[in-house]
Design a protein around this motif. Structure first.
Motif, mmCIF file in Angstrom:
data_model
loop_
_atom_site.group_PDB
_atom_site.id
_atom_site.type_symbol
_atom_site.label_atom_id
_atom_site.label_comp_id
_atom_site.label_asym_id
_atom_site.label_seq_id
_atom_site.Cartn_x
_atom_site.Cartn_y
_atom_site.Cartn_z
ATOM 1 N N LEU A 147 0.843 -1.189 0.000
ATOM 2 C CA LEU A 147 0.000 0.000 0.000
ATOM 3 C C LEU A 147 0.883 1.245 0.000
ATOM 4 C CD1 LEU A 147 -2.445 -1.231 2.763
ATOM 5 C CD2 LEU A 147 -2.614 -1.568 0.314
ATOM 6 N N HIS B 94 -5.061 6.844 2.093
ATOM 7 C CA HIS B 94 -5.756 5.575 1.883
ATOM 8 C C HIS B 94 -7.271 5.741 1.774
ATOM 9 C CE1 HIS B 94 -2.368 2.745 2.514
ATOM 10 N NE2 HIS B 94 -1.862 3.819 3.074
ATOM 11 N N SER C 156 -10.101 1.371 -1.188
ATOM 12 C CA SER C 156 -9.747 2.478 -0.302
ATOM 13 C C SER C 156 -9.784 1.943 1.119
ATOM 14 C CB SER C 156 -10.716 3.659 -0.463
ATOM 15 O OG SER C 156 -11.901 3.431 0.242
ATOM 16 N N ALA C 157 -9.511 2.800 2.067
ATOM 17 C CA ALA C 157 -9.548 2.378 3.464
ATOM 18 C C ALA C 157 -10.973 2.089 3.912
ATOM 19 C CB ALA C 157 -8.935 3.446 4.354
ATOM 20 N N TRP D 254 -4.597 -5.081 0.280
ATOM 21 C CA TRP D 254 -5.509 -4.078 0.841
ATOM 22 C C TRP D 254 -6.451 -4.743 1.844
ATOM 23 C CZ3 TRP D 254 -6.310 1.186 0.508
ATOM 24 C CH2 TRP D 254 -5.480 1.887 -0.350
ATOM 25 N N ASN E 40 -6.408 -3.985 5.956
ATOM 26 C CA ASN E 40 -7.580 -3.478 6.653
ATOM 27 C C ASN E 40 -8.196 -4.519 7.579
ATOM 28 O OD1 ASN E 40 -8.098 -0.655 5.611
ATOM 29 N ND2 ASN E 40 -7.677 -1.783 3.737
#
Length: 184
Positions: A20, A25, A93-94, A177, A181
């Motif tokens: 990442l 993010h 995305s985050a 990703w 997360n």
């Protein structure tokens, strides 16, 4: 003029050891470049739209403005379809994972995702009914059964046809990703 929907985040290619490589993010990103099939179809559509726009001007000048407006609307529809085709894919995305289709966009927050993994299975060739054996990146959610859910990426879709290494890189990035997360 930068076109953010066309740019692949080149940092993914530059930093292979960092999963990442971005500071922000929260911004939605596609972790791979659009494939040559997708870009070629979009480019040909935009070329067609330029001819249709030129025809709209000629029709508006020589015929009626209404007929020119209809042809102009057709050109705008072709341009909209070409741009939408370029946005199709997986975005991360985050906040979660977004699977953008031509007509439907599905967003899954990371909290609802059980796993993101690569599997060997029959996949559709360029989205057509014909299936071939290939790899697919699948998403398993807590609130839905795994059956009937379309794969996120395949080795035979418009982005990765004849680009096995690009598929592996994109799948690894999406999986990273998910792991970053706290899921998958």
């Amino acid at each position: 003029m930068p076109l953010p929907f066309l740019t692949a985040d080149r940092a993914f290619e530059a930093a292979d050891d960092v999963a990442l490589p971005f500071d922000d993010h929260d911004r939605w990103r596609r972790p791979y470049r659009p494939g040559p099939w997708r870009v070629a179809v979009a480019a040909l559509s935009l070329l067609l739209a330029s001819y249709v726009l030129f025809a709209a001007v000629i029709i508006a000048l020589t015929g009626t403005v209404t007929e020119g407006g209809v042809v102009f609307g057709t050109a705008l529809l072709v341009i909209t379809c070409a741009l939408r085709l370029l946005r199709v894919g997986v975005w991360v995305s985050a906040r979660g994972l977004r699977h953008v289709g031509f007509f439907v966009t599905r967003t899954a927050p990371w909290e609802q995702i059980v796993t993101v993994r690569t599997v060997q299975q029959p996949v559709r060739w360029l989205g057509l009914p014909r299936t071939v054996q290939g790899q697919a990146l699948v998403l398993v959610r807590r609130d839905r059964a795994a059956d009937g859910v379309p794969p996120l990426l395949t080795t035979h879709n418009a982005d990765f046809l004849a680009r096995g290494e690009a598929f592996d890189r994109a799948a690894d990035t999406v999986e990273a990703w998910a792991a970053e997360n706290g899921r998958g």
